[in-house]
Design a protein around this motif. Sequence first.
Motif, PDB file in Angstrom:
ATOM      1  N   MET A 123       0.839  -1.026   0.060  1.00 60.98           N
ATOM      2  CA  MET A 123      -0.043   0.088  -0.158  1.00 60.98           C
ATOM      3  C   MET A 123       1.069   1.330  -0.203  1.00 60.98           C
ATOM      4  SD  MET A 123      -3.178   1.005   0.047  1.00 60.98           S
ATOM      5  CE  MET A 123      -4.139  -0.331   0.791  1.00 60.98           C
ATOM      6  N   ILE A 124       0.712   2.234  -0.799  1.00 54.03           N
ATOM      7  CA  ILE A 124       1.210   3.407  -0.965  1.00 54.03           C
ATOM      8  C   ILE A 124       0.583   4.670   0.087  1.00 54.03           C
ATOM      9  CG2 ILE A 124       1.880   5.370  -2.455  1.00 54.03           C
ATOM     10  CD1 ILE A 124       1.778   3.114  -4.550  1.00 54.03           C
ATOM     11  N   LEU A 125       1.385   5.368   0.739  1.00 54.06           N
ATOM     12  CA  LEU A 125       0.764   6.381   1.621  1.00 54.06           C
ATOM     13  C   LEU A 125       1.150   7.798   0.868  1.00 54.06           C
ATOM     14  CD1 LEU A 125      -1.133   7.371   4.018  1.00 54.06           C
ATOM     15  CD2 LEU A 125       1.350   7.343   5.406  1.00 54.06           C
ATOM     16  N   ILE A 126       0.266   8.418   0.566  1.00 53.94           N
ATOM     17  CA  ILE A 126       0.169   9.923   0.005  1.00 53.94           C
ATOM     18  C   ILE A 126      -0.028  10.645   1.019  1.00 53.94           C
ATOM     19  CG2 ILE A 126      -0.292  11.266  -1.714  1.00 53.94           C
ATOM     20  CD1 ILE A 126      -1.009   8.920  -3.582  1.00 53.94           C
ATOM     21  N   ILE A 127       0.896  11.743   1.390  1.00 56.40           N
ATOM     22  CA  ILE A 127       0.273  12.735   2.232  1.00 56.40           C
ATOM     23  C   ILE A 127       0.649  14.116   1.423  1.00 56.40           C
ATOM     24  CG2 ILE A 127       1.304  13.859   4.399  1.00 56.40           C
ATOM     25  CD1 ILE A 127       2.638  11.335   5.037  1.00 56.40           C
ATOM     26  N   SER A 128      -0.488  14.848   1.352  1.00 60.25           N
ATOM     27  CA  SER A 128      -0.801  16.063   0.492  1.00 60.25           C
ATOM     28  C   SER A 128      -1.676  16.787   1.104  1.00 60.25           C
ATOM     29  CB  SER A 128      -1.247  15.536  -0.956  1.00 60.25           C
ATOM     30  OG  SER A 128      -1.143  16.471  -1.624  1.00 60.25           O
ATOM     31  N   GLU A 129      -2.134  17.771   0.316  1.00 57.34           N
ATOM     32  CA  GLU A 129      -3.247  18.885   0.649  1.00 57.34           C
ATOM     33  C   GLU A 129      -4.385  18.494  -0.194  1.00 57.34           C
ATOM     34  OE1 GLU A 129      -1.308  22.440  -0.446  1.00 57.34           O
ATOM     35  OE2 GLU A 129      -0.431  22.808   1.489  1.00 57.34           O
ATOM     36  N   ASN A 130      -5.340  19.082   0.392  1.00 56.26           N
ATOM     37  CA  ASN A 130      -7.052  18.875  -0.342  1.00 56.26           C
ATOM     38  C   ASN A 130      -6.827  19.637  -1.984  1.00 56.26           C
ATOM     39  OD1 ASN A 130      -7.235  18.227   2.361  1.00 56.26           O
ATOM     40  ND2 ASN A 130      -9.234  19.110   2.349  1.00 56.26           N
ATOM     41  N   ASN A 131      -7.161  18.849  -2.962  1.00 59.54           N
ATOM     42  CA  ASN A 131      -7.250  19.481  -4.315  1.00 59.54           C
ATOM     43  C   ASN A 131      -5.767  19.817  -4.601  1.00 59.54           C
ATOM     44  OD1 ASN A 131     -10.075  19.271  -4.388  1.00 59.54           O
ATOM     45  ND2 ASN A 131     -10.296  20.969  -2.895  1.00 59.54           N
ATOM     46  N   GLU A 132      -4.769  19.165  -4.375  1.00 57.72           N
ATOM     47  CA  GLU A 132      -3.473  19.693  -4.759  1.00 57.72           C
ATOM     48  C   GLU A 132      -3.153  18.854  -6.140  1.00 57.72           C
ATOM     49  OE1 GLU A 132       0.636  20.357  -5.566  1.00 57.72           O
ATOM     50  OE2 GLU A 132      -0.123  18.273  -5.466  1.00 57.72           O
ATOM     51  N   ARG A 133      -3.427  19.870  -7.134  1.00 58.35           N
ATOM     52  CA  ARG A 133      -3.342  19.439  -8.559  1.00 58.35           C
ATOM     53  C   ARG A 133      -2.090  18.418  -8.954  1.00 58.35           C
ATOM     54  NH1 ARG A 133      -2.686  23.877 -13.356  1.00 58.35           N
ATOM     55  NH2 ARG A 133      -0.553  23.720 -12.318  1.00 58.35           N
ATOM     56  N   THR A 134      -0.983  18.495  -8.400  1.00 59.17           N
ATOM     57  CA  THR A 134       0.085  17.497  -8.838  1.00 59.17           C
ATOM     58  C   THR A 134      -0.274  16.165  -8.371  1.00 59.17           C
ATOM     59  OG1 THR A 134       1.708  19.144  -8.976  1.00 59.17           O
ATOM     60  CG2 THR A 134       2.423  16.977  -8.716  1.00 59.17           C
ATOM     61  N   THR A 135      -0.923  16.293  -7.095  1.00 62.35           N
ATOM     62  CA  THR A 135      -1.160  15.018  -6.249  1.00 62.35           C
ATOM     63  C   THR A 135      -2.104  14.191  -7.189  1.00 62.35           C
ATOM     64  OG1 THR A 135      -0.629  16.038  -4.366  1.00 62.35           O
ATOM     65  CG2 THR A 135      -1.890  13.708  -4.422  1.00 62.35           C
ATOM     66  N   ASN A 136      -3.278  14.832  -7.677  1.00 59.84           N
ATOM     67  CA  ASN A 136      -4.183  14.402  -8.362  1.00 59.84           C
ATOM     68  C   ASN A 136      -3.991  13.610  -9.713  1.00 59.84           C
ATOM     69  OD1 ASN A 136      -5.824  15.541  -6.614  1.00 59.84           O
ATOM     70  ND2 ASN A 136      -6.432  17.082  -7.433  1.00 59.84           N
ATOM     71  N   GLU A 137      -3.012  14.171 -10.508  1.00 63.56           N
ATOM     72  CA  GLU A 137      -2.402  13.794 -11.396  1.00 63.56           C
ATOM     73  C   GLU A 137      -1.487  12.527 -11.463  1.00 63.56           C
ATOM     74  OE1 GLU A 137      -0.154  16.968 -13.202  1.00 63.56           O
ATOM     75  OE2 GLU A 137      -2.033  18.131 -13.941  1.00 63.56           O
ATOM     76  N   ILE A 138      -0.747  12.221 -10.563  1.00 66.85           N
ATOM     77  CA  ILE A 138      -0.094  11.274 -10.043  1.00 66.85           C
ATOM     78  C   ILE A 138      -0.936  10.160  -9.707  1.00 66.85           C
ATOM     79  CG2 ILE A 138       1.716  10.283  -8.716  1.00 66.85           C
ATOM     80  CD1 ILE A 138       3.262  12.731  -8.681  1.00 66.85           C
ATOM     81  N   ILE A 139      -2.189  10.171  -9.025  1.00 64.06           N
ATOM     82  CA  ILE A 139      -3.015   9.620  -8.708  1.00 64.06           C
ATOM     83  C   ILE A 139      -3.742   8.812  -9.914  1.00 64.06           C
ATOM     84  CG2 ILE A 139      -5.404   9.233  -7.451  1.00 64.06           C
ATOM     85  CD1 ILE A 139      -4.352  10.599  -5.227  1.00 64.06           C
ATOM     86  N   ARG A 140      -4.096   9.638 -10.792  1.00 66.63           N
ATOM     87  CA  ARG A 140      -4.440   9.150 -12.199  1.00 66.63           C
ATOM     88  C   ARG A 140      -3.712   7.778 -12.618  1.00 66.63           C
ATOM     89  NH1 ARG A 140      -5.480  14.550 -13.102  1.00 66.63           N
ATOM     90  NH2 ARG A 140      -7.659  15.074 -12.576  1.00 66.63           N
ATOM     91  N   TRP A 141      -2.113   8.130 -12.497  1.00 71.75           N
ATOM     92  CA  TRP A 141      -1.272   6.986 -12.910  1.00 71.75           C
ATOM     93  C   TRP A 141      -1.221   6.064 -11.961  1.00 71.75           C
ATOM     94  CZ3 TRP A 141       1.040   6.306 -17.448  1.00 71.75           C
ATOM     95  CH2 TRP A 141       1.183   7.403 -18.294  1.00 71.75           C
ATOM     96  N   LEU A 142      -1.385   6.142 -10.825  1.00 71.50           N
ATOM     97  CA  LEU A 142      -1.318   5.109  -9.940  1.00 71.50           C
ATOM     98  C   LEU A 142      -2.443   4.181 -10.259  1.00 71.50           C
ATOM     99  CD1 LEU A 142      -0.622   6.769  -6.485  1.00 71.50           C
ATOM    100  CD2 LEU A 142       1.117   5.361  -7.935  1.00 71.50           C
ATOM    101  N   VAL A 143      -3.698   4.791 -10.543  1.00 70.33           N
ATOM    102  CA  VAL A 143      -4.956   3.992 -10.848  1.00 70.33           C
ATOM    103  C   VAL A 143      -4.570   3.163 -11.985  1.00 70.33           C
ATOM    104  CG1 VAL A 143      -7.268   4.307 -11.509  1.00 70.33           C
ATOM    105  CG2 VAL A 143      -6.401   5.565  -9.572  1.00 70.33           C
ATOM    106  N   SER A 144      -4.213   3.661 -13.084  1.00 68.91           N
ATOM    107  CA  SER A 144      -3.783   2.996 -14.276  1.00 68.91           C
ATOM    108  C   SER A 144      -2.680   2.103 -14.249  1.00 68.91           C
ATOM    109  CB  SER A 144      -3.322   4.128 -15.376  1.00 68.91           C
ATOM    110  OG  SER A 144      -2.152   4.667 -15.144  1.00 68.91           O
ATOM    111  N   LEU A 145      -1.949   2.286 -13.337  1.00 73.00           N
ATOM    112  CA  LEU A 145      -0.871   1.111 -12.761  1.00 73.00           C
ATOM    113  C   LEU A 145      -1.440   0.238 -11.848  1.00 73.00           C
ATOM    114  CD1 LEU A 145       2.057   3.371 -12.584  1.00 73.00           C
ATOM    115  CD2 LEU A 145       1.766   1.941 -14.425  1.00 73.00           C
ATOM    116  N   ASN A 146      -2.777   0.447 -11.374  1.00 72.06           N
ATOM    117  CA  ASN A 146      -3.195  -0.608 -10.534  1.00 72.06           C
ATOM    118  C   ASN A 146      -2.400  -0.719  -9.188  1.00 72.06           C
ATOM    119  OD1 ASN A 146      -5.358  -1.647 -12.207  1.00 72.06           O
ATOM    120  ND2 ASN A 146      -3.915  -2.976 -13.399  1.00 72.06           N
TER     121      ASN A 146
END
Length: 298
Positions: A1-24
Amino acid sequence: MILIISENNERTTNEIIRWLVSLNKKFIRVHEDEIFEIKVKEKRIYIESHRNCFFIDEIKSVWFRRGGLRFLRIRYEELAINLHMNEYQHWLEDYVRNYLERKKHINKESNYHLNKLIVLDIAKEIGFDIPDYFLAENTNEVIVENTITKTIAGNGILEFKDYNGTMYTSIVKEKEKKNFFITFFQQKIDKDFEIRTFYLNKKLWSMAIFSQNDDQTKVDYRKYNKDKPNRNVRYNLPQDVENKIIKLMDKLDLTSGSLDFIKSGEKYYFLEVNAIGQFGNVSTYCNYELNREIAISL
């Protein structure tokens, strides 16, 4: 499991999460407004907030982007007990943070605030070319038009009631009559162009920024000219400069960050490193796909 510590609505975090989803890849995202309680179940520590709950031994890698882990502390009426239990809870929180930071990680909450003066001292020891700099509380020793001043504390964003203000790098145009709070001054370097380099786990991606031909951006390229943007292209730093970058980041115990340089003649002048630096422009303009690189490395 990956832990991401970020801010609400932080754009860069959102974009990398899309990649994590695509990489399962499975992940948990922690926001800056979450407050966790530390609990124990079946001899295992887990932390729980209003939106997340997980055993800390389930975390295999951590990406610290912004914000931080916040914990709820129990208060006791008796002063002596409250002081003792406050310290007790502090050490539990410290253990949880330390446990997570010893996992595979991209940056850490404990060291992302860099002291620019310490970084410059270390960079000088490593052998980087650095514009001459000094601290002063007046302008007696300042050479007008040949000296710049900038903040030594992060990006210098001031939040007022109705607006935000940014402190940019500026040329000293005239001397001050009165003393002021200790300020950072540095020799102004006539540049061929600027370079921003993104560093991740000993790999580097660089971009040349041709900011010197625009009066609006020639001193600080962050004063973006939206009507006539600077030209940005891929760039390869000399191998000896890249080797020094790797050595610097190792000494600072950083696995990722953005570094700024000035190219002037045959020299590459080191300016600073930002552990949580923006890299979206480097990725977009140069087609580096850095969001994907981060997602893969987690």
